[in-house]
Design a protein around this motif. Structure first.
Motif, PDB file in Angstrom:
ATOM      1  N   ASN A  51      44.872 -11.772   2.681  1.00 13.11           N
ATOM      2  CA  ASN A  51      43.781 -10.857   3.028  1.00 13.11           C
ATOM      3  C   ASN A  51      43.784  -9.544   2.239  1.00 13.11           C
ATOM      4  O   ASN A  51      42.816  -8.794   2.303  1.00 13.11           O
ATOM      5  CB  ASN A  51      43.773 -10.568   4.528  1.00 13.11           C
ATOM      6  CG  ASN A  51      43.162 -11.717   5.302  1.00 13.11           C
ATOM      7  OD1 ASN A  51      42.220 -12.360   4.845  1.00 13.11           O
ATOM      8  ND2 ASN A  51      43.710 -12.001   6.468  1.00 13.11           N
ATOM      9  N   THR A  54      49.215 -10.336   6.583  1.00 15.06           N
ATOM     10  CA  THR A  54      48.289 -10.870   5.572  1.00 15.06           C
ATOM     11  C   THR A  54      47.575  -9.791   4.773  1.00 15.06           C
ATOM     12  O   THR A  54      46.928 -10.101   3.776  1.00 15.06           O
ATOM     13  CB  THR A  54      47.236 -11.796   6.211  1.00 15.06           C
ATOM     14  OG1 THR A  54      46.402 -11.030   7.077  1.00 15.06           O
ATOM     15  CG2 THR A  54      47.899 -12.936   6.977  1.00 15.06           C
ATOM     16  N   LEU A 114      38.491  -7.843  11.128  1.00 18.56           N
ATOM     17  CA  LEU A 114      39.501  -8.841  10.776  1.00 18.56           C
ATOM     18  C   LEU A 114      40.511  -9.003  11.900  1.00 18.56           C
ATOM     19  O   LEU A 114      40.906 -10.119  12.242  1.00 18.56           O
ATOM     20  CB  LEU A 114      40.223  -8.427   9.482  1.00 18.56           C
ATOM     21  CG  LEU A 114      41.446  -9.267   9.112  1.00 18.56           C
ATOM     22  CD1 LEU A 114      41.044 -10.685   8.749  1.00 18.56           C
ATOM     23  CD2 LEU A 114      42.231  -8.609   7.984  1.00 18.56           C
ATOM     24  N   ARG A 117      40.980  -9.812  -0.377  1.00 17.72           N
ATOM     25  CA  ARG A 117      39.637  -9.796   0.211  1.00 17.72           C
ATOM     26  C   ARG A 117      39.252  -8.424   0.774  1.00 17.72           C
ATOM     27  O   ARG A 117      38.110  -7.991   0.656  1.00 17.72           O
ATOM     28  CB  ARG A 117      39.563 -10.854   1.305  1.00 17.72           C
ATOM     29  CG  ARG A 117      38.211 -10.954   1.950  1.00 17.72           C
ATOM     30  CD  ARG A 117      38.146 -12.139   2.883  1.00 17.72           C
ATOM     31  NE  ARG A 117      36.863 -12.149   3.563  1.00 17.72           N
ATOM     32  CZ  ARG A 117      36.630 -12.812   4.669  1.00 17.72           C
ATOM     33  NH1 ARG A 117      37.578 -13.531   5.216  1.00 17.72           N
ATOM     34  NH2 ARG A 117      35.447 -12.771   5.238  1.00 17.72           N
ATOM     35  N   TYR A 118      40.202  -7.743   1.413  1.00 18.12           N
ATOM     36  CA  TYR A 118      39.879  -6.515   2.142  1.00 18.12           C
ATOM     37  C   TYR A 118      40.334  -5.233   1.449  1.00 18.12           C
ATOM     38  O   TYR A 118      39.767  -4.175   1.721  1.00 18.12           O
ATOM     39  CB  TYR A 118      40.491  -6.552   3.553  1.00 18.12           C
ATOM     40  CG  TYR A 118      39.822  -7.548   4.454  1.00 18.12           C
ATOM     41  CD1 TYR A 118      38.769  -7.169   5.271  1.00 18.12           C
ATOM     42  CD2 TYR A 118      40.224  -8.874   4.481  1.00 18.12           C
ATOM     43  CE1 TYR A 118      38.135  -8.084   6.098  1.00 18.12           C
ATOM     44  CE2 TYR A 118      39.600  -9.800   5.298  1.00 18.12           C
ATOM     45  CZ  TYR A 118      38.558  -9.400   6.103  1.00 18.12           C
ATOM     46  OH  TYR A 118      37.934 -10.306   6.913  1.00 18.12           O
TER      47      TYR A 118
END
Length: 137
Positions: free
Chosen positions: A18, A11, A75, A21-22
């Motif tokens: 992700n 992800t 995470l 987001r990250y």
């Protein structure tokens, strides 16, 4: 200057859920890479890699800000010093390679122990490529 490098295969890959987001805006290089291991699709909708001899396809992400590692640890449910049973993943140092098999160096990766993969009903991905649309239902 030293950069933080992390091999990602699920992800956190560019284009996956992700990454935005990250990693978006924080990655200074995203290089296609391969690692030796086994890749599994988990019943939870994301993959896990464990030690092995097969090929796992992913990306080597380079970050200028090393503080990102603590966000990635959160995470991946990894806390340094916590027992294997308490962490979902273990942050390990592995060697990654380019598509020609030439070493790109040693880097961080999040691996899961096989017993945990089995508890999560992991299914081996023989070609070592995880895609979000290939998630088990």
């Amino acid at each position: 200057m030293d950069f933080l490098r992390v091999f990602v295969y699920g992800t956190l890959k560019p284009g996956e859920v992700n990454y935005q987001r990250y990693c978006a805006g924080k990655v200074i290089a995203a290089t296609p890479a391969i690692a030796r291991g086994q890749l599994f699709a988990l019943s939870l909708g994301y993959p896990a890699m464990t030690w092995g001899t097969q090929t796992v396809h992913g990306f080597l992400l380079s970050f200028e800000d090393t503080a990102i590692l603590s966000r990635l640890d959160a995470l991946e449910d990894f806390v340094p010093g916590r027992s294997l049973e308490q962490n979902e993943y273990q942050r390990e140092v592995i060697t990654v390679f380019d598509s020609e098999g030439q070493p790109l160096g040693r880097t961080w990766a999040y691996l899961m122990h096989l017993h945990h993969i089995q508890q999560l009903r992991g299914v081996l991905i023989p070609d070592g490529i995880w895609l979000a649309q290939a998630r088990p239902s």
